[in-house]
Design a protein around this motif. Structure first.
Motif, PDB file in Angstrom:
ATOM      1  N   ALA A  15       0.834  -1.196   0.000  1.00  0.00           N
ATOM      2  CA  ALA A  15       0.000   0.000   0.000  1.00  0.00           C
ATOM      3  C   ALA A  15       0.873   1.251   0.000  1.00  0.00           C
ATOM      4  N   GLU A  34      -1.318   6.782   6.323  1.00  0.00           N
ATOM      5  CA  GLU A  34      -1.031   5.371   6.068  1.00  0.00           C
ATOM      6  C   GLU A  34      -2.120   4.717   5.213  1.00  0.00           C
ATOM      7  N   SER A  35      -3.365   5.157   5.401  1.00  0.00           N
ATOM      8  CA  SER A  35      -4.463   4.545   4.660  1.00  0.00           C
ATOM      9  C   SER A  35      -5.538   5.588   4.371  1.00  0.00           C
ATOM     10  N   GLU A  36      -6.493   5.197   3.573  1.00  0.00           N
ATOM     11  CA  GLU A  36      -7.613   6.084   3.243  1.00  0.00           C
ATOM     12  C   GLU A  36      -8.487   6.320   4.471  1.00  0.00           C
TER      13      GLU A  36
END
Length: 110
Positions: A15, A34-36
């Protein structure tokens, strides 16, 4: 290498970091997440934070109206502290969540 760091490296390789550009009045900042999901959580907190002060002051107004209506808790230190600080803080968090769900979340979805 431990299993935890191995999973972290595998997840990091799979990712990519999610970026968000925030335009301030004077400058543009680029934030990495780090993420959506982290990006959405930050965006929600950012949108809600603008309304904390007005809704806190609304809670102070509620305390004043309670005092004018005859509820004088100045004789009892414990209840005076609980009501005096609890009402503004509760109205701040409850009303910002209601405001976010009613007005901001609908505009983001459309």
């Amino acid at each position: 290498m431990s299993a935890k760091s191995k999973r972290k490296n595998d997840a990091g390789a799979a990712a990519e970091k999610v970026t968000l550009e925030v335009v301030d009045s004077r400058k543009t900042r680029k934030l990495e997440f780090e993420s959506e999901e982290d990006k959405q959580a930050w965006h929600k907190a950012f949108r809600k934070s603008r309304w904390y002060t007005p809704y806190f002051l609304l809670g102070v107004l509620f305390n004043y109206l309670l005092y004018r209506a005859g509820l004088d808790l100045s004789q009892n230190i414990l209840w005076g502290m609980i009501v005096g600080s609890g009402i503004p803080i509760a109205t701040m968090f409850i009303f910002t969540e209601i405001h976010y769900r009613l007005f901001i979340e609908k505009t983001l979805k459309s």
